[in-house]
Every structure is written in C-alpha cells, then in structure tokens.
Scaffold this motif. Structure first.
Motif, PDB file in Angstrom:
ATOM      1  N   GLU A   1      36.775  38.196  20.773  1.00  0.00           N
ATOM      2  CA  GLU A   1      37.620  39.015  21.649  1.00  0.00           C
ATOM      3  C   GLU A   1      37.251  38.796  23.119  1.00  0.00           C
ATOM      4  O   GLU A   1      38.128  38.638  23.969  1.00  0.00           O
ATOM      5  CB  GLU A   1      37.418  40.498  21.270  1.00  0.00           C
ATOM      6  CG  GLU A   1      38.348  41.459  21.959  1.00  0.00           C
ATOM      7  CD  GLU A   1      39.716  41.507  21.307  1.00  0.00           C
ATOM      8  OE1 GLU A   1      39.942  40.729  20.346  1.00  0.00           O
ATOM      9  OE2 GLU A   1      40.553  42.307  21.777  1.00  0.00           O
ATOM     10  N   ILE A   2      35.988  38.775  23.391  1.00  0.00           N
ATOM     11  CA  ILE A   2      35.524  38.510  24.752  1.00  0.00           C
ATOM     12  C   ILE A   2      35.988  37.139  25.217  1.00  0.00           C
ATOM     13  O   ILE A   2      36.534  36.979  26.312  1.00  0.00           O
ATOM     14  CB  ILE A   2      33.985  38.605  24.830  1.00  0.00           C
ATOM     15  CG1 ILE A   2      33.537  40.035  24.533  1.00  0.00           C
ATOM     16  CG2 ILE A   2      33.475  38.149  26.195  1.00  0.00           C
ATOM     17  CD1 ILE A   2      32.032  40.222  24.549  1.00  0.00           C
ATOM     18  N   ALA A   3      35.803  36.146  24.357  1.00  0.00           N
ATOM     19  CA  ALA A   3      36.231  34.792  24.702  1.00  0.00           C
ATOM     20  C   ALA A   3      37.740  34.755  24.956  1.00  0.00           C
ATOM     21  O   ALA A   3      38.199  34.115  25.904  1.00  0.00           O
ATOM     22  CB  ALA A   3      35.850  33.825  23.577  1.00  0.00           C
ATOM     23  N   ARG A   4      38.500  35.454  24.126  1.00  0.00           N
ATOM     24  CA  ARG A   4      39.955  35.459  24.262  1.00  0.00           C
ATOM     25  C   ARG A   4      40.392  36.035  25.615  1.00  0.00           C
ATOM     26  O   ARG A   4      41.309  35.522  26.254  1.00  0.00           O
ATOM     27  CB  ARG A   4      40.569  36.296  23.121  1.00  0.00           C
ATOM     28  CG  ARG A   4      42.081  36.277  23.080  1.00  0.00           C
ATOM     29  CD  ARG A   4      42.604  37.110  21.923  1.00  0.00           C
ATOM     30  NE  ARG A   4      42.344  38.532  22.089  1.00  0.00           N
ATOM     31  CZ  ARG A   4      43.126  39.366  22.775  1.00  0.00           C
ATOM     32  NH1 ARG A   4      44.214  38.897  23.363  1.00  0.00           N
ATOM     33  NH2 ARG A   4      42.847  40.639  22.884  1.00  0.00           N
ATOM     34  N   LEU A   5      39.704  37.100  26.033  1.00  0.00           N
ATOM     35  CA  LEU A   5      40.087  37.742  27.289  1.00  0.00           C
ATOM     36  C   LEU A   5      39.629  36.955  28.514  1.00  0.00           C
ATOM     37  O   LEU A   5      40.256  37.002  29.572  1.00  0.00           O
ATOM     38  CB  LEU A   5      39.519  39.162  27.346  1.00  0.00           C
ATOM     39  CG  LEU A   5      40.189  40.163  26.398  1.00  0.00           C
ATOM     40  CD1 LEU A   5      39.444  41.488  26.376  1.00  0.00           C
ATOM     41  CD2 LEU A   5      41.642  40.380  26.802  1.00  0.00           C
ATOM     42  N   LEU A   6      38.529  36.222  28.369  1.00  0.00           N
ATOM     43  CA  LEU A   6      38.027  35.453  29.518  1.00  0.00           C
ATOM     44  C   LEU A   6      38.771  34.137  29.699  1.00  0.00           C
ATOM     45  O   LEU A   6      38.824  33.581  30.796  1.00  0.00           O
ATOM     46  CB  LEU A   6      36.530  35.165  29.348  1.00  0.00           C
ATOM     47  CG  LEU A   6      35.573  36.338  29.543  1.00  0.00           C
ATOM     48  CD1 LEU A   6      34.135  35.896  29.290  1.00  0.00           C
ATOM     49  CD2 LEU A   6      35.701  36.910  30.956  1.00  0.00           C
ATOM     50  N   ARG A   7      39.337  33.641  28.596  1.00  0.00           N
ATOM     51  CA  ARG A   7      39.916  32.299  28.610  1.00  0.00           C
ATOM     52  C   ARG A   7      40.935  32.068  29.723  1.00  0.00           C
ATOM     53  O   ARG A   7      40.831  31.072  30.463  1.00  0.00           O
ATOM     54  CB  ARG A   7      40.510  31.975  27.236  1.00  0.00           C
ATOM     55  CG  ARG A   7      40.765  30.494  27.028  1.00  0.00           C
ATOM     56  CD  ARG A   7      41.160  30.167  25.589  1.00  0.00           C
ATOM     57  NE  ARG A   7      40.027  30.166  24.674  1.00  0.00           N
ATOM     58  CZ  ARG A   7      39.883  31.045  23.678  1.00  0.00           C
ATOM     59  NH1 ARG A   7      40.783  31.975  23.485  1.00  0.00           N
ATOM     60  NH2 ARG A   7      38.835  30.979  22.890  1.00  0.00           N
ATOM     61  N   PRO A   8      41.924  32.968  29.893  1.00  0.00           N
ATOM     62  CA  PRO A   8      42.932  32.725  30.939  1.00  0.00           C
ATOM     63  C   PRO A   8      42.325  32.591  32.333  1.00  0.00           C
ATOM     64  O   PRO A   8      42.714  31.694  33.098  1.00  0.00           O
ATOM     65  CB  PRO A   8      43.828  33.966  30.849  1.00  0.00           C
ATOM     66  CG  PRO A   8      43.602  34.516  29.492  1.00  0.00           C
ATOM     67  CD  PRO A   8      42.191  34.200  29.123  1.00  0.00           C
ATOM     68  N   GLY A   9      41.390  33.451  32.634  1.00  0.00           N
ATOM     69  CA  GLY A   9      40.771  33.389  33.956  1.00  0.00           C
ATOM     70  C   GLY A   9      40.019  32.091  34.172  1.00  0.00           C
ATOM     71  O   GLY A   9      40.093  31.483  35.247  1.00  0.00           O
ATOM     72  N   LEU A  10      39.308  31.645  33.156  1.00  0.00           N
ATOM     73  CA  LEU A  10      38.564  30.387  33.281  1.00  0.00           C
ATOM     74  C   LEU A  10      39.530  29.203  33.379  1.00  0.00           C
ATOM     75  O   LEU A  10      39.266  28.236  34.100  1.00  0.00           O
ATOM     76  CB  LEU A  10      37.622  30.223  32.087  1.00  0.00           C
ATOM     77  CG  LEU A  10      36.411  31.169  32.098  1.00  0.00           C
ATOM     78  CD1 LEU A  10      35.584  31.030  30.832  1.00  0.00           C
ATOM     79  CD2 LEU A  10      35.539  30.902  33.323  1.00  0.00           C
ATOM     80  N   ARG A  11      40.642  29.303  32.650  1.00  0.00           N
ATOM     81  CA  ARG A  11      41.640  28.223  32.745  1.00  0.00           C
ATOM     82  C   ARG A  11      42.231  28.173  34.148  1.00  0.00           C
ATOM     83  O   ARG A  11      42.447  27.100  34.711  1.00  0.00           O
ATOM     84  CB  ARG A  11      42.760  28.451  31.726  1.00  0.00           C
ATOM     85  CG  ARG A  11      42.327  28.288  30.287  1.00  0.00           C
ATOM     86  CD  ARG A  11      43.300  27.424  29.493  1.00  0.00           C
ATOM     87  NE  ARG A  11      42.785  27.180  28.149  1.00  0.00           N
ATOM     88  CZ  ARG A  11      41.920  26.221  27.859  1.00  0.00           C
ATOM     89  NH1 ARG A  11      41.500  25.399  28.821  1.00  0.00           N
ATOM     90  NH2 ARG A  11      41.475  26.060  26.626  1.00  0.00           N
ATOM     91  N   ALA A  12      42.489  29.350  34.715  1.00  0.00           N
ATOM     92  CA  ALA A  12      43.025  29.386  36.077  1.00  0.00           C
ATOM     93  C   ALA A  12      42.020  28.784  37.055  1.00  0.00           C
ATOM     94  O   ALA A  12      42.400  28.086  38.004  1.00  0.00           O
ATOM     95  CB  ALA A  12      43.351  30.821  36.474  1.00  0.00           C
ATOM     96  N   LEU A  13      40.746  29.034  36.816  1.00  0.00           N
ATOM     97  CA  LEU A  13      39.723  28.509  37.717  1.00  0.00           C
ATOM     98  C   LEU A  13      39.553  26.999  37.596  1.00  0.00           C
ATOM     99  O   LEU A  13      39.433  26.283  38.590  1.00  0.00           O
ATOM    100  CB  LEU A  13      38.382  29.183  37.434  1.00  0.00           C
ATOM    101  CG  LEU A  13      38.060  30.438  38.230  1.00  0.00           C
ATOM    102  CD1 LEU A  13      36.732  31.026  37.799  1.00  0.00           C
ATOM    103  CD2 LEU A  13      38.036  30.120  39.721  1.00  0.00           C
TER     104      LEU A  13
END
Lengths: 187, 187
Positions: free
Chosen positions: A169-181
């Motif tokens: 769940e943590i990974a799922r929520l962080l993924r978009p932000g890291l992709r944007a970065l």
DNA sequence: GTCTATATTTCGATAGAC
DNA sequence: GTCTATCGAAATATAGAC
C-alpha cells in the motif's frame, strides 16, 4: 589439537563477528552516543576490554559496523522506481542493520553524517544517469529524499500510520510521486 | 533606582531568553547529547551554574527550548499542498530553530522522538481531515513523511544538491507527488 | 590471549563563598 | 543573586596480572 578445537584465527573471526553484530544492533537501536562499548560487549558476551583490543576505539568499531552499506541497491532488473521502492525496504519488511545503524546516528554523529552523505551521493549519481533533462541531479536527490523520509519515519521514528500499513500500500501511494520525479516531464 | 536600571524580573527574563536562544542554536547544530550545558552557557555568556539554577536540569532546558513547535503550520489560506510546501520552509529559506533542535535529536533522544511523533501526529490529523477516502490517514502520513525527508536532507544532512537548488524549484518538483498523495485518486 | 583494575576525561549537578 | 569549587557518575581507553 583435536578437530573440535577451532584454529585461533577462526575463533577470533567468529568473536569479531559477534561483536560487530551486537554493535550494529545497539547502534541501530539507540545511536552512537548511547550505545556504550560496555553494553555492546555485554550483548556479545565478551569482555569490554576485548572490544577495544580488537577495534582500537569506538570510532573504529562504528566504522567497521556500518561498512557494507554500498553493496546493496545495485540489484538491477526492474525499472527505476520499482528498484527504488524495493531498495530501501518499503516492499520487504527488512533493511540491513548496518544501514539502520548509520541512519540512526546520521543527524548527531559527524562520522555517520559523512557516511550518509557519501552513500546518498552515490545513489543520486546512479539514479541521475537514468533521468533525462537538465535537473536530473536535483530530481534524483529529491527521489532519494523521499526514500529517506519514509525510512526515517517508518523504521526510526516508527510512526504508527506507516507501521500499520501494508508495504504494498505504501509503495502504491508513493509510486506516482516518484514517477513524476524521475519521469521526463512535470506539470 | 534610575530608569536605566532594569527591574530584576526583566533582567532575569532577558538572561533566560539568551540562554534559550543559545540552547536552541546548539541543540539544532549538534543534538542533545553533544550540546553540553557548559557550551550553551559559554555561548550565552553566562555561568554554567546559572543555567542549572534557572532550568533545573538539561532535560528541562531542552523541553523549554523546543517548545512552541506546534504554533506554526496553522497558517491557513492556501490549499493543502501549498501550505505544506510553505510550512516546512521549503519556500522560505528559514525554519524555526526550535523545530530544527527537535528534529536534530529526534532519532537519538527519546524525549525528542516523542515530541516529533506528537507534532507529526497532530499535523497528520489535521491533514487527513482534508483528504477524502479510506486511506486518508496513510496518505497524510506519507505526505508528512516526504516533508520530513526533505527537511532532514536539506537542513540537517545538508545535501549539496538541495542546498544549491532554488526553493521554488524544489517546490515545483515536489508538487505533483504531493498532489497525487493528497488528491482523491491515484493510478 | 583474556580479563582485572585503574587511569583519564568529561559530563551533569550541588554546595557554599561572596 | 551570581560564581568558584567540587562532587559523583559514567564513559573511553590503558596497563599489567594471569
């Protein structure tokens, strides 16, 4: 000398290993200052003077204990973001104790701070190579910064909200932000 | 008594203020353990015994010094993400020294860790109220986690990549990720 | 080689002179 | 009220007995 008797070199190696394990454990739990040589020796079931005999000083013991931090993170294969999420142990529930020992002390012990900057710098370098654009290094640094925040909050501060959440769940929520970065463009 | 003579209460108040300022400065720079009462007194240009006389113990001095951390962040007005970016001083080049003092020691000093958890918890609560969905608290916690990472890396670890970057640039790159975290949906 | 005993330092905290 | 002097505890580090 029977075969049950270990060679002195081997016995010494094992004792050193026990001391280093105990040191990593205590350094990771309470940090450099509060982890006394006496407590480490007690945990390793050896004499405190032996620790000094083997490692010379508390500084040396710490450096030996937090070494091997750079060996990880090199597990290529997946794409950038997935490697990031896997690296700092967000997916796995584990992290090498040497890393935790270093991170626990990185804000208050100069040696640990230097080690943290070195390790983070190396990871930023590697990450930046896979990021296009002028601001690749800044983007890479911010991505690592996010991982630092998660690790600090989860493993060191032990925030309830993160401890209770499933790692996926943590990974799922962080993924978009890291992709944007790490991705090529941003709004 | 001429008017140039300060009342004893006023003089005491100013001396206390100087001590607290010096304490915040040193606690923020080197953390709880390495910031000795002697060094704080020297920095405030008072006698070390006076610090004990006024505050009773090093613990008490620390608590007084890191108080007032909760007063910030309540500056409503902008939307969620902009408040977040402004709060932890990513836009401004400044952060209250009391916050830095608390954060510097939060990984190694139990009292500072408790204070950090309390402060972060309160901010997570407030943030979660503005986030829809079942996982509002986890999303809020992760958003705060990102801010922790940036602050730790920038102000405490002093990573070169972040120090050299203009604050607006950092805010610009973090914004999409924070929007994804606090927004209603995610891929 | 391993441990006992201690030297040395540095801290927080206290008591008493002024 | 402020400072000098010191206490007592705890730590790292060392020297020497066994």
């Amino acid at each position: 000398m029977g075969e049950k008797m270990l060679p002195r070199a081997e016995r010494r190696r094992r004792t050193e290993g026990r001391i280093l394990d105990a040191a990593r454990k205590l350094f990771a739990e309470v940090g450099y200052e509060r982890a006394t040589i006496r407590a480490i020796a007690r945990s390793a079931e050896v004499d405190p003077a032996l620790v000094m005999q083997y490692f010379g000083s508390k500084q040396e013991l710490f450096q030996q204990a937090v070494r091997v931090v750079d060996a990880d993170a090199a597990t290529g294969g997946d794409d950038l973001v997935e490697r990031l999420l896997a690296t700092l142990g967000v997916k796995l529930g584990e992290m090498p104790r040497s890393s935790l020992a270093m991170m626990r002390s990185m804000l208050t012990h100069p040696e640990a701070a230097a080690s943290a900057r070195r390790t983070l710098g190396a990871q930023i370098d590697r990450l930046a190579e896979s990021i296009p654009g002028e601001d690749a290094r800044l983007r890479a640094a911010l991505a690592m910064t996010v991982m630092v925040g998660v690790t600090v909050s989860h493993r060191l501060l032990e925030l309830d909200e993160l401890r209770e959440a499933p790692p996926e769940e943590i990974a799922r929520l962080l993924r978009p932000g890291l992709r944007a970065l790490t991705g090529p463009d941003v709004s």
